[in-house]
Design a protein around this motif. Structure first.
Motif, PDB file in Angstrom:
ATOM      1  N   THR A   1      36.802  19.659  25.214  1.00  8.40           N
ATOM      2  CA  THR A   1      35.536  19.588  24.486  1.00  8.40           C
ATOM      3  C   THR A   1      34.759  20.895  24.501  1.00  8.40           C
ATOM      4  OG1 THR A   1      35.433  17.246  25.094  1.00  8.40           O
ATOM      5  CG2 THR A   1      33.414  18.241  24.202  1.00  8.40           C
ATOM      6  N   ALA A   2      34.604  21.489  25.696  1.00  9.90           N
ATOM      7  CA  ALA A   2      33.787  22.702  25.794  1.00  9.90           C
ATOM      8  C   ALA A   2      34.038  23.420  27.109  1.00  9.90           C
ATOM      9  CB  ALA A   2      32.295  22.358  25.674  1.00  9.90           C
ATOM     10  N   PHE A   3      33.694  24.694  27.120  1.00 10.09           N
ATOM     11  CA  PHE A   3      33.706  25.489  28.354  1.00 10.09           C
ATOM     12  C   PHE A   3      32.299  26.004  28.617  1.00 10.09           C
ATOM     13  CE2 PHE A   3      33.653  29.714  30.304  1.00 10.09           C
ATOM     14  CZ  PHE A   3      34.209  29.415  31.543  1.00 10.09           C
ATOM     15  N   ILE A   4      31.857  25.889  29.860  1.00 10.40           N
ATOM     16  CA  ILE A   4      30.563  26.414  30.276  1.00 10.40           C
ATOM     17  C   ILE A   4      30.777  27.306  31.487  1.00 10.40           C
ATOM     18  CG2 ILE A   4      28.274  25.854  31.193  1.00 10.40           C
ATOM     19  CD1 ILE A   4      28.419  23.196  29.724  1.00 10.40           C
ATOM     20  N   GLY A   5      30.264  28.509  31.429  1.00 12.24           N
ATOM     21  CA  GLY A   5      30.395  29.398  32.583  1.00 12.24           C
ATOM     22  C   GLY A   5      29.936  30.802  32.254  1.00 12.24           C
ATOM     23  N   GLY A   6      29.984  31.645  33.247  1.00 15.06           N
ATOM     24  CA  GLY A   6      29.671  33.041  33.023  1.00 15.06           C
ATOM     25  C   GLY A   6      30.840  33.749  32.359  1.00 15.06           C
ATOM     26  N   ASP A   7      30.577  34.927  31.861  1.00 16.76           N
ATOM     27  CA  ASP A   7      31.618  35.750  31.262  1.00 16.76           C
ATOM     28  C   ASP A   7      32.198  36.630  32.374  1.00 16.76           C
ATOM     29  OD1 ASP A   7      33.118  37.749  29.968  1.00 16.76           O
ATOM     30  OD2 ASP A   7      31.872  37.628  28.169  1.00 16.76           O
ATOM     31  N   ASN A   8      33.305  36.181  32.955  1.00 14.92           N
ATOM     32  CA  ASN A   8      33.881  36.881  34.101  1.00 14.92           C
ATOM     33  C   ASN A   8      34.214  38.332  33.792  1.00 14.92           C
ATOM     34  OD1 ASN A   8      34.305  34.964  36.474  1.00 14.92           O
ATOM     35  ND2 ASN A   8      35.105  33.748  34.787  1.00 14.92           N
ATOM     36  N   TYR A   9      34.777  38.550  32.626  1.00 12.16           N
ATOM     37  CA  TYR A   9      35.125  39.921  32.246  1.00 12.16           C
ATOM     38  C   TYR A   9      33.873  40.786  32.166  1.00 12.16           C
ATOM     39  CZ  TYR A   9      36.709  43.902  29.499  1.00 12.16           C
ATOM     40  OH  TYR A   9      36.972  45.185  29.065  1.00 12.16           O
ATOM     41  N   LYS A  10      32.842  40.273  31.517  1.00 11.30           N
ATOM     42  CA  LYS A  10      31.623  41.056  31.340  1.00 11.30           C
ATOM     43  C   LYS A  10      30.918  41.315  32.668  1.00 11.30           C
ATOM     44  CE  LYS A  10      27.357  41.270  28.623  1.00 11.30           C
ATOM     45  NZ  LYS A  10      26.499  40.581  27.623  1.00 11.30           N
ATOM     46  N   ILE A  11      30.904  40.311  33.548  1.00 14.53           N
ATOM     47  CA  ILE A  11      30.287  40.478  34.861  1.00 14.53           C
ATOM     48  C   ILE A  11      30.973  41.609  35.633  1.00 14.53           C
ATOM     49  CG2 ILE A  11      29.990  39.374  37.125  1.00 14.53           C
ATOM     50  CD1 ILE A  11      29.573  36.729  35.576  1.00 14.53           C
ATOM     51  N   ALA A  12      32.300  41.583  35.635  1.00 13.69           N
ATOM     52  CA  ALA A  12      33.058  42.617  36.332  1.00 13.69           C
ATOM     53  C   ALA A  12      32.929  43.971  35.641  1.00 13.69           C
ATOM     54  CB  ALA A  12      34.526  42.213  36.430  1.00 13.69           C
ATOM     55  N   LEU A  13      32.837  43.944  34.311  1.00 11.10           N
ATOM     56  CA  LEU A  13      32.629  45.183  33.567  1.00 11.10           C
ATOM     57  C   LEU A  13      31.318  45.844  33.996  1.00 11.10           C
ATOM     58  CD1 LEU A  13      33.810  46.860  31.085  1.00 11.10           C
ATOM     59  CD2 LEU A  13      32.115  45.631  29.711  1.00 11.10           C
ATOM     60  N   GLU A  14      30.268  45.038  34.163  1.00  8.38           N
ATOM     61  CA  GLU A  14      28.979  45.564  34.618  1.00  8.38           C
ATOM     62  C   GLU A  14      29.096  46.136  36.022  1.00  8.38           C
ATOM     63  OE1 GLU A  14      26.184  45.929  32.808  1.00  8.38           O
ATOM     64  OE2 GLU A  14      27.438  45.243  31.139  1.00  8.38           O
ATOM     65  N   ALA A  15      29.873  45.477  36.878  1.00  9.51           N
ATOM     66  CA  ALA A  15      30.092  45.988  38.230  1.00  9.51           C
ATOM     67  C   ALA A  15      30.812  47.332  38.189  1.00  9.51           C
ATOM     68  CB  ALA A  15      30.902  44.981  39.053  1.00  9.51           C
ATOM     69  N   GLY A  16      31.787  47.451  37.283  1.00 12.61           N
ATOM     70  CA  GLY A  16      32.504  48.712  37.130  1.00 12.61           C
ATOM     71  C   GLY A  16      31.602  49.819  36.621  1.00 12.61           C
ATOM     72  N   LYS A  17      30.755  49.499  35.651  1.00 15.33           N
ATOM     73  CA  LYS A  17      29.822  50.495  35.112  1.00 15.33           C
ATOM     74  C   LYS A  17      28.803  50.922  36.177  1.00 15.33           C
ATOM     75  CE  LYS A  17      30.053  49.092  30.234  1.00 15.33           C
ATOM     76  NZ  LYS A  17      29.284  48.489  29.110  1.00 15.33           N
ATOM     77  N   TYR A  18      28.364  49.956  36.974  1.00 16.02           N
ATOM     78  CA  TYR A  18      27.399  50.264  38.045  1.00 16.02           C
ATOM     79  C   TYR A  18      28.036  51.224  39.054  1.00 16.02           C
ATOM     80  CZ  TYR A  18      23.821  49.455  41.628  1.00 16.02           C
ATOM     81  OH  TYR A  18      22.814  49.616  42.549  1.00 16.02           O
ATOM     82  N   THR A  19      29.312  50.986  39.328  1.00 15.31           N
ATOM     83  CA  THR A  19      30.048  51.873  40.230  1.00 15.31           C
ATOM     84  C   THR A  19      30.159  53.276  39.641  1.00 15.31           C
ATOM     85  OG1 THR A  19      31.345  50.022  41.099  1.00 15.31           O
ATOM     86  CG2 THR A  19      32.259  52.230  41.403  1.00 15.31           C
ATOM     87  N   ALA A  20      30.537  53.343  38.380  1.00 15.22           N
ATOM     88  CA  ALA A  20      30.757  54.633  37.715  1.00 15.22           C
ATOM     89  C   ALA A  20      29.472  55.436  37.570  1.00 15.22           C
ATOM     90  CB  ALA A  20      31.388  54.405  36.348  1.00 15.22           C
ATOM     91  N   ASP A  21      28.380  54.727  37.276  1.00 15.03           N
ATOM     92  CA  ASP A  21      27.127  55.423  36.975  1.00 15.03           C
ATOM     93  C   ASP A  21      26.222  55.629  38.191  1.00 15.03           C
ATOM     94  OD1 ASP A  21      27.992  55.372  34.358  1.00 15.03           O
ATOM     95  OD2 ASP A  21      26.792  53.613  33.825  1.00 15.03           O
ATOM     96  N   LYS A  22      26.161  54.611  39.055  1.00 16.51           N
ATOM     97  CA  LYS A  22      25.187  54.630  40.150  1.00 16.51           C
ATOM     98  C   LYS A  22      25.785  54.918  41.523  1.00 16.51           C
ATOM     99  CE  LYS A  22      21.812  53.271  37.392  1.00 16.51           C
ATOM    100  NZ  LYS A  22      20.667  54.149  37.053  1.00 16.51           N
ATOM    101  N   LEU A  23      26.879  54.242  41.841  1.00 16.71           N
ATOM    102  CA  LEU A  23      27.420  54.352  43.202  1.00 16.71           C
ATOM    103  C   LEU A  23      28.252  55.604  43.410  1.00 16.71           C
ATOM    104  CD1 LEU A  23      28.450  50.679  44.083  1.00 16.71           C
ATOM    105  CD2 LEU A  23      26.274  51.853  44.456  1.00 16.71           C
TER     106      LEU A  23
END
Length: 332
Positions: A145-167
């Motif tokens: 019927t449906a899927f409900i949840g976070g966007d796992n790829y996007k969440i991890a993508l943000e973590a990767g960008k945070y690493t690249a830019d900030k950490l």
């Protein structure tokens, strides 16, 4: 003859139009059918939830939020079954729900492929299936019927960008601790993070290993990574539990505080990622929303409001937990 010919054409056209109208009306009536026959505002309904593994803190967090949301709907009785991290156990529990003729099934499949047949049996039995956080094989809106949840790829993508830019703006060696490889979040988070750090060409992913979401396996895996790659500056863990295990490995190697750690889930409580970031143990974590409130709202739409359709995909947004906001979020 010409007049007769015109009259014949007019009758044929009229018949065609009438037939088309009947087909359209039939199609409209079919499309207007509710997703379940026994739906009513004042009805009483049983919702079965097949949870992947209650032993995981995130899973218990989901259960707690789902229970709280269901209590706000007096027409609902929520039954939670613990799959205990075993696909055979979870399959049997889903089949039990089908036998009980629950009105709606929620499921967080421990693994995608093995639980797919059970979901198909539920759908065939006329039970709406909402997949929460994890998916089986197939397409929402079609195979379930449906899927409900976070966007796992996007969440991890943000973590990767945070690493690249900030950490690690100046680059360095990075390691990744992956979840259970046969689960969709593990694959999506791995790929998302690796794509995220690509924005900084000076960052090198030198090690990646599955630790199946477990802190002890993560500790062992990251300890081995540090021996093989002593210059690792940062580790991305696909859940908070593995991030905790990575910290113990860093501490054991005498590198506590020297290696930046990012988790995923952003769990509350004394053992959660929010506290770990607030107290400086980790560099960040990214919340993975439970989708519990959204799931109960969708259940209301199906069972109480007699919905004829629901959104096949509902994406719940993430929040980056960093030293800037962690303390303010600890009480939430």
């Amino acid at each position: 003859m010409k007049a007769t010919r015109r009259t014949g054409l007019t009758r044929a056209a009229s018949c065609a139009l009438m037939a088309g109208a009947l087909v359209a009306l039939s199609g409209a009536a079919y499309a207007a059918d509710p997703l379940v026959k026994a739906c009513a505002k004042n009805g009483e309904f049983v919702i079965g939830f097949s949870q992947a593994n209650n032993a995981e803190p995130y899973r218990q967090h989901v259960n707690d939020e789902l229970t709280a949301a269901a209590k706000a709907a007096p027409q609902f009785t929520l039954q939670i079954a613990d799959g205990a991290g075993n696909v055979n156990t979870q399959t049997s529990q889903v089949d039990n729900f089908i036998t009980q003729k629950v009105d709606l099934l929620l499921i967080s499949p421990f693994e995608a492929s093995p639980l797919t047949p059970a979901v198909q049996r539920a759908i065939k039995a006329g039970i709406p299936v909402i997949e929460l956080d994890r998916k089986t094989v197939g397409d929402p809106g079609k195979d379930y019927t449906a899927f409900i949840g976070g966007d796992n790829y996007k969440i991890a993508l943000e973590a990767g960008k945070y690493t690249a830019d900030k950490l690690l703006p100046d680059g360095g060696q990075v390691a990744v601790l992956e979840g259970l490889p046969s689960s969709t979040p593990a694959v999506e988070r791995l790929n998302g993070f690796k794509d995220g750090v690509k924005g900084n060409s000076k960052i090198e992913v030198v090690a990646e290993q599955a630790a199946d979401w477990l802190p002890d396996k993560a500790q062992t895996a990251f300890a081995a990574m540090l021996q093989a790659h002593p210059d690792i500056k940062m580790v991305y863990a696909s859940n908070d539990m593995m991030a905790a295990g990575a910290r113990l490995a860093a501490k054991g190697a005498g590198k506590e505080g020297q290696i930046k750690i990012i988790g995923t889930d952003g769990l509350p409580g004394p053992a959660g990622g929010i506290r770990a970031v607030a107290e400086g143990e980790w560099a960040a974590t990214f919340t993975y929303p439970t989708g519990a409130k959204e799931a109960i709202e969708m259940a209301k739409s199906i069972l109480l409001d007699c919905a004829t359709e629901v959104p096949p995909n509902v994406t719940v947004a993430t929040t980056a937990i960093t030293p800037d906001n962690a303390k303010s979020l600890m009480g939430n």
